[in-house]
Design an enzyme around this catalytic site. Structure first.
Site, mmCIF file in Angstrom:
data_model
loop_
_atom_site.group_PDB
_atom_site.id
_atom_site.type_symbol
_atom_site.label_atom_id
_atom_site.label_comp_id
_atom_site.label_asym_id
_atom_site.label_seq_id
_atom_site.Cartn_x
_atom_site.Cartn_y
_atom_site.Cartn_z
ATOM 1 N N LYS A 180 0.850 -1.196 0.000
ATOM 2 C CA LYS A 180 0.000 0.000 0.000
ATOM 3 C C LYS A 180 0.878 1.234 0.000
ATOM 4 O O LYS A 180 1.909 1.267 0.674
ATOM 5 C CB LYS A 180 -0.895 0.012 1.239
ATOM 6 N N LYS A 182 0.829 5.826 -0.254
ATOM 7 C CA LYS A 182 0.058 7.044 -0.037
ATOM 8 C C LYS A 182 -0.241 7.750 -1.355
ATOM 9 O O LYS A 182 0.585 7.715 -2.278
ATOM 10 C CB LYS A 182 0.823 7.994 0.888
ATOM 11 N N GLU A 238 -8.281 3.845 -0.337
ATOM 12 C CA GLU A 238 -8.484 4.002 1.105
ATOM 13 C C GLU A 238 -8.726 5.445 1.521
ATOM 14 O O GLU A 238 -8.024 6.351 1.103
ATOM 15 C CB GLU A 238 -7.260 3.444 1.833
ATOM 16 N N GLU A 264 -10.150 3.670 9.863
ATOM 17 C CA GLU A 264 -9.104 3.748 10.888
ATOM 18 C C GLU A 264 -9.286 4.954 11.802
ATOM 19 O O GLU A 264 -8.777 4.949 12.922
ATOM 20 C CB GLU A 264 -7.712 3.800 10.252
ATOM 21 N N ASP A 291 -9.190 0.301 14.052
ATOM 22 C CA ASP A 291 -7.900 -0.011 14.678
ATOM 23 C C ASP A 291 -8.113 -0.316 16.152
ATOM 24 O O ASP A 291 -8.430 0.586 16.940
ATOM 25 C CB ASP A 291 -6.956 1.180 14.501
ATOM 26 N N HIS A 321 -6.344 -1.596 10.786
ATOM 27 C CA HIS A 321 -5.227 -0.654 10.729
ATOM 28 C C HIS A 321 -4.286 -0.937 11.901
ATOM 29 O O HIS A 321 -4.707 -1.449 12.920
ATOM 30 C CB HIS A 321 -5.798 0.764 10.856
#
Lengths: 387, 387
Positions: A180, A182, A238, A264, A291, A321
Site C-alpha cells: 500500500k 500514499k 483508502e 481507521e 484499529d 489498521h
C-alpha cells in the site's frame, strides 16, 4: 487476583515521513505496563499495551482518569471463576464518570491500557492472546496464518519515486505480495506516475496495490481520483474523504467499481456502525479498517465484529489498521480478512515477531503467551523500561 | 501583533450532583489565558477561555500539542489588515499534524484556547465578542435579548423531590420562566413523580419544562419514556439515547410528537451534520444543542450554523449547551434560539454576568469588550490567577 500497578511512558516516534495530512516527526505513542499480583517463576505477570500511531501519547488521560478508577476497585479485576483478569469489567471501571460520545483521545488511552490488560489476562491463562480472543468471541476456528500487506509509500522529500520503488521492492523481497502507498500529498499527475512505477514492480497487477488518501480529499477531488484509479483495478482506494463524511464516502462508492476501504479514524463501535449504516459501503466489495489500538482496545473490537454481523457484514471484510502484533492477534482470534503491516516504519511498534517470516503474503501466529510482544526484541527492550 | 504566551490551569468543579450517567464531584475544567503583545492602559490585552463541563480539563493537549504550534508561528497570528488577531488562522495552527475524525478531548482543548483567542480579538477591537461573531458570520441583526432556560434538577441523594421543587422555585424567583431537569437516574415511576411535582409549580404548563436523559437509554427504554412523556406536552425530551446512535434517535423522533433535543456530545461540525442528515430530526420541531465550549470553539460554531442553513435548518433551532457567558455571546452573535443557563451549578463558570438580571426568561447581552467574563466577579477572580 488483581492489578497492583499501572505504568506508562510517552515514546517519541521520531519517524521522518509524512502522509497527505500529517508529519510524523513529532508523533508520540503511549506504552503501558499492567503489573498483577500473580507470580510466575518468581516474577509478577505483567501485561503490556500501546496505542497505534497517529493520535499521540495519552499519559494524562491514563494517569488522571483511567488508572485511578481501575486501581481503586481491585475487587472487580478478576473473573468470577478466578481463572484470570476480567478485561471487560476493568474496561467498565475505566469508563466510570465518562460521558457518551466524543470518542477521541479517551478511546486511544483506553485502548493502550485495555490491550495491556488483555495481554496480562492471556499470560495468566498461559495462552496466546489470539486464543483468548477467540474464546471470548465464541470463534471456534481462529485463523492461524494471517494475510498481511505492507503499508508504506509515505511522502518523503528526499526519497522520490526511485526511493518509493526501492521501498516496495524491499517489501516484496521480505515475502509480502500486496503493498500500500500514499496518495494525495502530490498532484494527481505525480500520483499517477508514482502508482504506475509501483505497478511496474507488481507485473501490472493492480490487485496487489492499495492506495491511501488519508481522508484528505473533498468530494470533487475524491471522485476525480476515483476516476483516475479505475483503470488500474486496485486492491482498494483508502479513506478518500473525511472519515465522518459518510455522504462523501457514499458518493465515491457509488461511482467506483473496485473496493473502497476506510475506518481507521472511527474510534468507537458507534462510529463504526454509522459507517456501515450511512456510508454507502458494500458488504461484498468494500473493506473496513478499524484499529483496535486506537478504538478502545480488544473488547470493543470483538463487539465491533458482532455488530458487523448484525449489519450483514462478514468479519473477513475487516482488515485492521495498525500493523503490529496486537492487530495480528486480533485478526487471528476473530478470523478477520487480514492485517496491515508496517515493516519498515513506526519502529519498534510496527511489524511482527522477529522470528516470524512473511511467507507468500502471510504471517503465522505465535504460540507465545499473550500478544507475543516479548518476541520482538526492540519492542521488548522498550517495554522492559517500564519495569 | 501576536500572542506571546498561553497559560492554562485545571480547575476542579467540586460539584456534588450527578446526572443519569456521571458524577460531577471529580470533574475538572481547563481555564486558559492568551497574552498578546497589544498594550492598553499600560497592560497587555489578555483573552480568556474555558471548556464546558463534562469532559475534564485538557492541560496535556493544550501544553503538548496546541500551544507550541501556535507560539512557533507568530507571523500568522494577526489579520492581514492588522486590526486584530485572526482566530481562524490561529485555529489552523492548532490543528497542524492532527488527523481527521476522532473528535474528543482535542475538540475540548481547542475550544478552551479558541475562546480565549476570540475574547482577545474582540478586546483588541474594543468590541463585545457577540458583535465580532456577528461580523464574522455576516449576521446583520445579532440578538440583544437572549431567551435562557435554567438547567438543573440533578439527582442528589440528600435532596429528594422536595429539594428538586425548591430548586426550581428558586429559578422562577430569579426570573427564569423555563426550566430543565434530569430523568433516567431513577425508575420511570419515580421520574414521573418528579416531573409532576415540578409541573405543579409551573401551573401544569409542560412547555415550560424540559427533561434530559443524558444519553442513557437503550431504544426500548427511550421509547417507553417517550410514551410516558407525551401527556405532559413538554418543551423538549433531551438526549434519549447515545449521541451517536442516530438510528435510535430517529426511532424516538418518529413516535414522539413534541420536540426532541440533542447534540451536546457531538464535538465537531462533521458529527453535527451527521445528526441532521441521519438522526431523523425535524427542522420545524426539534432542537440541536451543540456546545461551542466543547466542540472546537467559536469559529467551528459559526461554521455549524452555516452548515445548518445548508441542511435546511434555521439557527433558531439551535440552543447551545453550556450555560455560560461564552454560550450567551455565541447565541447573541448568531441569533440562535436561546441559551442554556446553570444558575446554581458549575460555579464559577456557570451563569452570566453579575449585574445582568434574568427578566421574563431573557438576559441582555453585555457591552463589555470580549465575552464579558470580567463582569462575573467569581469567574474573574479565578481567571486572574492565570496572570
Amino acid at each position: 487476583m488483581r492489578i497492583v500497578e499501572i505504568r506508562d511512558v510517552a515514546v517519541p516516534m521520531g519517524a521522518p515521513m509524512r502522509n497527505a495530512v500529517i508529519d510524523f516527526s513529532k508523533m508520540t505513542v503511549s506504552a503501558v505496563a499492567v503489573v498483577t499480583d500473580v507470580v510466575r517463576g518468581g516474577e509478577p505477570v505483567v501485561g503490556f499495551g500501546f496505542n497505534a500511531n497517529g493520535r499521540y501519547a495519552q499519559s494524562a488521560v491514563i494517569r488522571e482518569r483511567l488508572a485511578p478508577r481501575v486501581l481503586e476497585a481491585p475487587e472487580e479485576h478478576a473473573r468470577a471463576d478466578g481463572t484470570t483478569l476480567d478485561p471487560r469489567a476493568i474496561r467498565r471501571l475505566m469508563m466510570r464518570n465518562e460521558k457518551p460520545g466524543g470518542h477521541g483521545e479517551r478511546a486511544v488511552a483506553v485502548a493502550a491500557l485495555d490491550i495491556a490488560v488483555w495481554d496480562a489476562a492471556a499470560k495468566i491463562r498461559d495462552m496466546p492472546l489470539w486464543a483468548l480472543i477467540a474464546e471470548d468471541a465464541g470463534n471456534p476456528a481462529p485463523e492461524q496464518h494471517i494475510p498481511v500487506y505492507a503499508a508504506g509509500g509515505y511522502y518523503d522529500p528526499d526519497k522520490g519515486t526511485d526511493g518509493l520503488v526501492a521501498e516496495m521492492r524491499r517489501y516484496l523481497d521480505e515475502g509480502y505480495t500486496q503493498v500500500k502507498m500514499k496518495i494525495g500529498g502530490a498532484t494527481i499527475d505525480e500520483d499517477r506516475d508514482r502508482i504506475e512505477a509501483v505497478l511496474a514492480l507488481l507485473d501490472g497487477d493492480g490487485s496487489r496495490l492499495a492506495v491511501d488518501a488519508n481522508g484528505r480529499f473533498d468530494e470533487q477531488t475524491a471522485r476525480r481520483y476515483a476516476g483516475a484509479l479505475v483503470p488500474y483495478g486496485l486492491a482498494w482506494y483508502e479513506e478518500p474523504g473525511d472519515p465522518l463524511d459518510f455522504s462523501l464516502n457514499a458518493s465515491v462508492v457509488a461511482t467506483y467499481p473496485d473496493p473502497v476501504a476506510t475506518g481507521e479514524n472511527l474510534l468507537s463501535l458507534h462510529d463504526a456502525r454509522n459507517l456501515l449504516r450511512f456510508g454507502g459501503m458494500r458488504p461484498e466489495i468494500d473493506y473496513v479498517q478499524f484499529d483496535p489500538a486506537l478504538a478502545y482496545g480488544v473488547g470493543e473490537t470483538i463487539d465491533i465484529v458482532a455488530m458487523m454481523a448484525e449489519e450483514g457484514w462478514s468479519q473477513r471484510r475487516f482488515l485492521p489498521h495498525g500493523g503490529n502484533l496486537l492487530a495480528l492477534s486480533v485478526a487471528g482470534g476473530l478470523s478477520l480478512g487480514g492485517c496491515e503491516s508496517y515493516p519498515g516504519v513506526f519502529q519498534p511498534f510496527g511489524g511482527f515477531a522477529d522470528e516470524t517470516p512473511v511467507e507468500d503474503g502471510r504471517v503465522r501466529l505465535s504460540d507465545a503467551p499473550g500478544a507475543g510482544f516479548e518476541r520482538k526484541a526492540a519492542l521488548n527492550e522498550l517495554l522492559r523500561t517500564l519495569l
